[in-house]
Design an enzyme around this catalytic site. Sequence first.
Site, PDB file in Angstrom:
ATOM      1  NE  ARG A 124      -4.445   2.118   0.682  1.00 44.40           N
ATOM      2  CZ  ARG A 124      -3.486   4.115   0.213  1.00 44.40           C
ATOM      3  NH1 ARG A 124      -2.452   3.929   0.182  1.00 44.40           N
ATOM      4  NH2 ARG A 124      -4.952   4.154   0.914  1.00 44.40           N
ATOM      5  CD  GLU A 162     -11.662   3.120  -2.137  1.00 46.64           C
ATOM      6  OE1 GLU A 162     -11.755   1.622  -2.547  1.00 46.64           O
ATOM      7  OE2 GLU A 162     -10.629   3.362  -1.670  1.00 46.64           O
ATOM      8  NE  ARG A 199      -3.524  -2.660   1.983  1.00 48.71           N
ATOM      9  CZ  ARG A 199      -4.700  -1.613   2.267  1.00 48.71           C
ATOM     10  NH1 ARG A 199      -4.886  -1.822   0.719  1.00 48.71           N
ATOM     11  NH2 ARG A 199      -4.864  -1.150   3.227  1.00 48.71           N
TER      12      ARG A 199
END
Length: 190
Positions: free
Chosen positions: A59, A67, A119
């Site tokens: 990330r 998004e 992540r």
Amino acid sequence: MKLTKQALIWLCTAIIILGLIGCDRLFTQLFPSGDVVERVSDGDTLKVKDSQGNEFNVRFACVDAPEIPHSKKERESKTASDRNQFAWGAKAQERLQQLVQQAGDRVKLTVTDSDRYGRKVAEVRLPNGTFVQEVLVREGLALVYRPYLNKCPSRDIIQQAEAQAKQQQRGVWSDAKFVKPWEYRSLYKK
């Protein structure tokens, strides 16, 4: 033509030196550095494989990109806020894919943290040093994510890139109807 021993040594030395000058380019082509990008998941997330063969998700530190739709319902949504968010998300994802492909699907990571999804959170650079988050923010395809800015070693660069994008009304800054990704998630993804 007959060469003296001294001239032959000089010539061999010159050939070796000239050969070494080009070796860095040849070396990086034969032995590329960095982690291999397996997939561009969206505008701020990658699936990566390191040199030991370990796969993990990354990330992007410092930023939040619009998004993209994750479900059939989202992909088929006719809601203006969804369509707007997802259109910008697709542009961010496409631009990131383009940057990664131009770099031979390689990135260099500076891991700063991990998130609640497991992540790795990282600053991402291409092998040539291009700071990916800076490019996306400067083009208005990602925004500075202030809640985590204190864990961002390059926060000044990111903030300057966003100021420039806002001033020049690039990307999402040109769209009066755009909802910041964190606000979109908070308001519309329940």
